[in-house]
Design a protein around this motif. Structure first.
Motif, short mmCIF file in Angstrom:
data_model
loop_
_atom_site.label_atom_id
_atom_site.label_comp_id
_atom_site.label_asym_id
_atom_site.label_seq_id
_atom_site.Cartn_x
_atom_site.Cartn_y
_atom_site.Cartn_z
N GLU A 59 74.76 37.24 48.18
CA GLU A 59 73.68 38.03 47.57
C GLU A 59 73.58 37.75 46.07
OE1 GLU A 59 72.68 42.74 46.80
OE2 GLU A 59 73.88 42.19 48.56
N ALA A 60 74.73 37.70 45.40
CA ALA A 60 74.74 37.44 43.96
C ALA A 60 74.24 36.05 43.63
CB ALA A 60 76.16 37.63 43.41
N GLU A 61 74.48 35.09 44.54
CA GLU A 61 74.07 33.71 44.31
C GLU A 61 72.66 33.40 44.86
OE1 GLU A 61 75.76 31.14 42.75
OE2 GLU A 61 77.13 32.70 42.03
N ASP A 62 71.97 34.46 45.32
CA ASP A 62 70.58 34.31 45.80
C ASP A 62 70.43 33.49 47.08
OD1 ASP A 62 69.58 35.83 43.67
OD2 ASP A 62 69.51 34.07 42.37
N TYR A 63 71.48 33.44 47.90
CA TYR A 63 71.35 32.81 49.21
C TYR A 63 70.63 33.78 50.16
CZ TYR A 63 74.60 28.95 48.20
OH TYR A 63 75.21 27.83 47.69
N ILE A 64 70.88 35.07 49.98
CA ILE A 64 70.28 36.10 50.83
C ILE A 64 69.74 37.22 49.93
CG2 ILE A 64 71.78 35.66 52.81
CD1 ILE A 64 73.49 38.05 51.92
N LEU A 65 68.92 38.08 50.53
CA LEU A 65 68.34 39.19 49.76
C LEU A 65 69.28 40.38 49.69
CD1 LEU A 65 64.68 39.12 51.13
CD2 LEU A 65 65.55 38.17 48.98
N LYS A 66 69.97 40.67 50.79
CA LYS A 66 70.82 41.85 50.83
C LYS A 66 71.97 41.64 51.81
CE LYS A 66 70.63 46.82 51.85
NZ LYS A 66 69.77 47.93 52.33
N SER A 67 73.15 42.03 51.42
CA SER A 67 74.32 41.86 52.28
C SER A 67 74.23 42.73 53.52
CB SER A 67 75.60 42.23 51.50
OG SER A 67 76.70 42.35 52.39
N PRO A 68 74.45 42.16 54.71
CA PRO A 68 74.42 42.96 55.94
C PRO A 68 75.65 43.85 56.11
CG PRO A 68 75.05 40.70 56.43
CD PRO A 68 74.69 40.73 54.98
N VAL A 69 76.64 43.68 55.22
CA VAL A 69 77.88 44.46 55.34
C VAL A 69 77.82 45.74 54.52
CG1 VAL A 69 80.40 44.25 55.39
CG2 VAL A 69 79.01 42.20 55.50
N ARG A 70 76.77 45.89 53.71
CA ARG A 70 76.67 47.06 52.83
C ARG A 70 76.79 48.39 53.57
NH1 ARG A 70 71.99 46.73 48.23
NH2 ARG A 70 72.67 44.84 47.14
N ARG A 71 76.19 48.46 54.73
CA ARG A 71 76.13 49.73 55.47
C ARG A 71 77.36 49.96 56.35
NH1 ARG A 71 70.70 48.06 56.15
NH2 ARG A 71 71.02 47.56 58.35
N ILE A 72 78.29 49.00 56.36
CA ILE A 72 79.50 49.17 57.18
C ILE A 72 80.61 49.73 56.30
CG2 ILE A 72 81.22 48.02 58.61
CD1 ILE A 72 79.12 45.94 59.32
N LYS A 73 81.03 50.93 56.60
CA LYS A 73 82.01 51.64 55.78
C LYS A 73 83.43 51.11 56.02
CE LYS A 73 78.85 54.59 54.43
NZ LYS A 73 78.32 54.56 53.06
N LYS A 74 84.29 51.44 55.10
CA LYS A 74 85.71 51.10 55.23
C LYS A 74 86.25 51.70 56.52
CE LYS A 74 90.16 52.27 53.13
NZ LYS A 74 90.84 50.98 53.26
N ILE A 75 87.02 50.92 57.25
CA ILE A 75 87.58 51.38 58.52
C ILE A 75 88.85 52.19 58.24
CG2 ILE A 75 88.56 50.65 60.74
CD1 ILE A 75 86.80 48.09 60.41
N ARG A 76 88.79 53.45 58.51
CA ARG A 76 89.91 54.34 58.19
C ARG A 76 91.04 54.13 59.20
NH1 ARG A 76 88.65 58.02 54.41
NH2 ARG A 76 86.44 58.38 53.95
N ASN A 100 90.72 44.57 56.95
CA ASN A 100 90.93 43.38 56.11
C ASN A 100 89.89 42.31 56.43
OD1 ASN A 100 93.10 44.41 54.70
ND2 ASN A 100 94.62 43.57 56.11
N VAL A 101 89.59 42.17 57.73
CA VAL A 101 88.55 41.22 58.15
C VAL A 101 87.20 41.66 57.59
CG1 VAL A 101 87.29 40.29 60.15
CG2 VAL A 101 89.78 40.49 60.21
N ARG A 102 86.92 42.95 57.67
CA ARG A 102 85.66 43.49 57.12
C ARG A 102 85.55 43.18 55.62
NH1 ARG A 102 84.23 47.17 53.80
NH2 ARG A 102 86.41 47.80 53.55
N ARG A 103 86.63 43.35 54.89
CA ARG A 103 86.61 43.12 53.44
C ARG A 103 86.33 41.65 53.11
NH1 ARG A 103 90.62 43.33 50.61
NH2 ARG A 103 92.32 43.48 52.11
N VAL A 104 86.91 40.75 53.90
CA VAL A 104 86.68 39.32 53.66
C VAL A 104 85.21 38.96 53.92
CG1 VAL A 104 87.22 36.99 54.46
CG2 VAL A 104 89.06 38.64 54.13
N ILE A 105 84.68 39.45 55.03
CA ILE A 105 83.27 39.18 55.35
C ILE A 105 82.37 39.80 54.28
CG2 ILE A 105 81.42 39.54 57.04
CD1 ILE A 105 83.60 39.58 59.22
N SER A 106 82.72 40.99 53.83
CA SER A 106 81.94 41.67 52.79
C SER A 106 81.98 40.88 51.48
CB SER A 106 82.49 43.08 52.57
OG SER A 106 81.79 43.73 51.54
#
Length: 328
Positions: free
Chosen positions: A130-147, A117-123
């Motif tokens: 990223e959508a608002e052009d503050y950054i180029l790419k989200s650093p959370v993209r490569r972190i998968k859902k925690i099973r 849940n914490v991961r989802r909020v940060i993501s």
């Protein structure tokens, strides 16, 4: 994005691997000055501090229809994250997020569901950045859902439900138990109901769910009788369907319902009684008795059917009998 901003983003992406954070900021400032006057507000986003970024994000979530409770949860999670990483949100790396989540999950009482849940909020924050052009790419993209292991969550049995009904001292509490068990509505939806929302003839009412979406829910004859009896005893003029007990009656809050049900469960020696358990119980029973999952989805107000399936557990004994009927 206009032509000036598009060029800035393109150049930043091409140079990203060769520059550190300070060099990127300098590059952006130079590009904004030289390429496009209109792009200077784009540069101002790069200078925005963490607090300004968070406030802008919360405002965006509120505009999307997030409840104050959800925004409060987002705020709690993200401010802890910002405090722990100790750097600008724009400079946070995938490794920073991953290390934070690993540290968060080291506590013995923290479940994998909570960490995810914490991961989802940060993501969610970084997808917005990223959508608002503050950054180029989200650093959370490569972190998968925690099973996490899917545990069979218990529901309220018929015997336990009858025990609760018999154990209710106040007419209000009995009406709450019956309304929750027959409609499967969320506790937040329950406390927002007004007297005028109840259609006794049609045994139905309209509730306002997540994102302020309206839907119609239905209650049974027992709930109708106990609701009518409760309202007949009311002497206050408050428009709320459920109010606090005592002279100064006022709309009952979520915490009041949760506390009352928890106390009722403890007094009757019933395992962990809370509002959400009624919702899960209703969904499970509806599917168990043959209601199409799509209709259960509508009753619960879920936008995705996968969410409905997570709420509902099919009775294992019925699975065994069906296997004997159709397979064996």
């Amino acid at each position: 994005m206009d032509e000036g901003k598009a060029k800035i983003v393109q150049i930043e992406k091409m140079m990203a691997s060769a520059l550190d954070s300070q060099q990127r900021d300098l590059l952006r400032a130079v590009l904004c000055h030289c390429l496009d006057e209109e792009a200077r507000d784009f540069d101002s986003k790069g200078a925005a501090g963490n607090e300004a970024i968070l406030e802008a994000f919360f405002a965006a979530k509120k505009l999307e229809g997030c409840s104050e409770r959800s925004i409060g949860y987002y705020s709690s999670v993200l401010r802890k994250f910002v405090s722990k990483v100790g750097k600008s949100l724009r400079d946070v790396s995938t490794e920073d997020v991953r290390s934070y989540l690993i540290g968060y999950g080291d506590g013995s009482r923290v479940s994998k569901v909570t960490v995810d849940n914490v991961r989802r909020v940060i993501s969610s924050l970084y997808s917005w950045l990223e959508a608002e052009d503050y950054i180029l790419k989200s650093p959370v993209r490569r972190i998968k859902k925690i099973r996490s292991p899917k545990l069979l969550k218990p529901v309220i049995s018929d015997e336990e439900l009858e025990k609760m009904r018999d154990g209710c001292v106040e007419a209000r509490d009995l009406a709450i138990v019956d309304l929750l068990s027959s409609t499967g509505m969320r506790v937040g939806e329950l406390v927002r109901l007004n007297r005028d929302d109840i259609d006794f003839e049609g045994r139905q009412c309209v509730v306002h769910g997540k994102g302020d979406k309206e839907r119609r829910v239905y209650f049974d004859a027992r709930a109708k009788v106990h609701l009518a009896e409760y309202l007949a005893l009311r002497t206050d003029g408050d428009k709320a369907l459920f109010v606090s007990l005592g002279r100064n009656a006022r709309r009952l809050e979520i915490s009041g319902v949760e506390l009352r049900l928890r106390e009722l469960g403890r007094r009757l020696d019933l395992p962990r009684i809370h509002p959400h358990k009624f919702r899960r119980t209703m969904a499970t029973r509806a599917i168990d008795k043959g209601m199409p999952i799509e209709q259960v989805q509508v009753l619960l107000g879920h936008s995705k059917i996968d969410t409905t399936l997570c709420y509902a557990m099919v009775d294992q004994e019925n699975v065994r009998q069906s296997h004997r009927r159709y397979i064996a």
